[in-house]
Design a protein around this motif. Structure first.
Motif, PDB file in Angstrom:
ATOM      1  N   ASP A 131       0.861  -1.178   0.000  1.00  0.00           N
ATOM      2  CA  ASP A 131       0.000   0.000   0.000  1.00  0.00           C
ATOM      3  C   ASP A 131       0.901   1.233   0.000  1.00  0.00           C
ATOM      4  OD1 ASP A 131      -1.838   1.981   0.352  1.00  0.00           O
ATOM      5  OD2 ASP A 131      -2.757   1.133   2.149  1.00  0.00           O
ATOM      6  N   PHE A 132       0.909   1.963  -1.099  1.00  0.00           N
ATOM      7  CA  PHE A 132       1.782   3.124  -1.208  1.00  0.00           C
ATOM      8  C   PHE A 132       1.344   4.277  -0.303  1.00  0.00           C
ATOM      9  CE2 PHE A 132       3.070   1.686  -5.706  1.00  0.00           C
ATOM     10  CZ  PHE A 132       4.202   1.050  -5.213  1.00  0.00           C
ATOM     11  N   THR A 133       0.124   4.220   0.230  1.00  0.00           N
ATOM     12  CA  THR A 133      -0.274   5.268   1.172  1.00  0.00           C
ATOM     13  C   THR A 133       0.592   5.212   2.432  1.00  0.00           C
ATOM     14  OG1 THR A 133      -1.975   3.842   2.164  1.00  0.00           O
ATOM     15  CG2 THR A 133      -2.655   5.280   0.350  1.00  0.00           C
ATOM     16  N   GLU A 134       1.078   4.039   2.787  1.00  0.00           N
ATOM     17  CA  GLU A 134       1.964   3.916   3.943  1.00  0.00           C
ATOM     18  C   GLU A 134       3.303   4.588   3.675  1.00  0.00           C
ATOM     19  OE1 GLU A 134       2.214  -0.223   4.817  1.00  0.00           O
ATOM     20  OE2 GLU A 134       0.095  -0.410   5.361  1.00  0.00           O
ATOM     21  N   VAL A 135       3.762   4.534   2.428  1.00  0.00           N
ATOM     22  CA  VAL A 135       5.006   5.215   2.059  1.00  0.00           C
ATOM     23  C   VAL A 135       4.820   6.726   2.213  1.00  0.00           C
ATOM     24  CG1 VAL A 135       6.684   5.587   0.213  1.00  0.00           C
ATOM     25  CG2 VAL A 135       5.555   3.356   0.444  1.00  0.00           C
TER      26      VAL A 135
END
Length: 370
Positions: A131-135
């Motif tokens: 999940d790129f939102t965590e990045v």
């Protein structure tokens, strides 16, 4: 879901230890896991994270990429606004060596003209589902200029890559380009998050000073003037940088927990080009154990601990063990293939025996007859 972020998929990766598999295709279109291509992983993760403006930096030989992605419909990117954009490569003089920076530079107008404030740059040489939102959350929490995604190497790898050393708070203290990655070392997955304007400035400065490679001429040199932080991905992730890594990563999918971690993450499937083919046919004499068999296959022989792509035929009395058989391959009657990688449309004639080793699999090139 990510908002105000555009995605760029960089297909310019060059891996010398993969030359056999990438002689007739870019690394991004390398088949994986029975029905996927490597580009499916960054594309799917972007879409699943809410990114709806995606530019693909094409390599010089891009026919297979264009055929696979087409309009982007299979990734829900065939849109009237935003969607999938193909960014053409720079024409080079005969024999001229070049990295990925010139292609980024020549397509900066696409980045400049986008309405998004941030850019997520991802290479296509890694396998993961994240999940790129965590990045993005890590980026803002640490006040980073550049956030790079890392993962602990699962084995010693002779392929080149970036090793990252970071403090406990996630701030990167050292970034090194290594040709020998040790097990457990934090290596870059080729994913970088930053402000769009910073990306544009770094690329322009690097090209104006003769730079050619993003990793070397931008990332490694940016450590002096930018706050670089690391987001450690703790899920399953591999970087495909050698034939051995490709072989081991594919066979790792035969472990249910690995398959589930990559392909069954809730609400985050890995998309690929849809092909309508008949289900697998298991005929008299078929014996299949601990294997992945894609649709369109016809099995009359024995298959163990192997991955068979679409349209593979295993004839009566044939044996396939610890092998990867790509699309439309044929294993003739009473032939044996153990620790073998066959590319697309390979025909192993009846009675032939091919035996490699887990540490050195045999590779048979595309359209060959053995």
């Amino acid at each position: 879901m990510i908002k105000n972020v555009m995605g760029i998929v960089n297909l310019q990766a060059q891996e010398e230890l993969l030359s056999a598999l990438t002689e007739q295709r870019p690394l991004a279109s390398l088949p994986f896991g029975g029905r996927y291509r490597l580009i499916d992983f960054p594309m799917s993760c972007m879409v699943n994270s809410g990114i709806r403006n995606v530019g693909v930096l094409l390599p010089e030989h891009s026919r297979s990429i264009l055929d696979h992605l087409r309009s982007g419909k299979d990734w829900d990117l065939a849109r009237h606004q935003k969607g999938l954009f193909y960014l053409p490569p720079v024409r080079r003089a005969h024999g001229e060596q070049g990295g990925d920076l010139q292609n980024m530079y020549s397509n900066l107008d696409f980045v400049d003209n986008s309405s998004e404030e941030y850019v997520l740059l991802a290479e296509s040489s890694a396998v993961y589902n994240m999940d790129f939102t965590e990045v993005m959350e890590t980026h803002f929490r640490l006040g980073a200029d550049i956030t790079m995604v890392t993962s602990a190497s699962r084995c010693t790898d002779s392929g080149s890559g970036i090793v990252v050393r970071a403090a406990r708070d996630g701030v990167v203290s050292d970034v090194c380009l290594h040709s020998d990655i040790k097990k457990g070392e934090q290596r870059s997955l080729g994913i970088y998050f930053m402000r769009k304007q910073l990306f544009v400035e770094l690329v322009r400065q690097a090209v104006e000073h003769g730079g050619k490679d993003f990793r070397v001429d931008v990332l490694l040199r940016a450590t002096a003037g930018c706050r670089i932080c690391a987001h450690q991905h703790t899920g399953y992730a591999w970087r495909i940088c050698s034939v051995q890594a490709y072989y081991e990563t594919n066979l790792a999918l035969l472990h249910p927990e690995v398959w589930e971690g990559l392909f069954l993450r809730e609400g985050a499937p890995i998309y690929t080009k849809v092909k309508d083919m008949a289900p697998v046919q298991y005929l008299d004499g078929a014996h299949v154990k601990n294997s992945i068999v894609a649709n369109g296959c016809e099995i009359s022989g024995k298959v163990e601990n192997s991955i068979l792509f679409r349209g593979v035929r295993v004839d009566r009395g044939a044996v396939v063990r610890n092998s990867i058989i790509m699309q439309n391959g044929v294993i003739g009657a009473h032939a044996e293939a153990e620790c073998v990688i066959t590319d697309k449309n390979v025909f192993i004639t009846g009675g032939k025996v091919l035996q490699g080793a887990r540490t050195y699999p045999i590779y048979i090139g595309k359209n060959k007859r053995v």
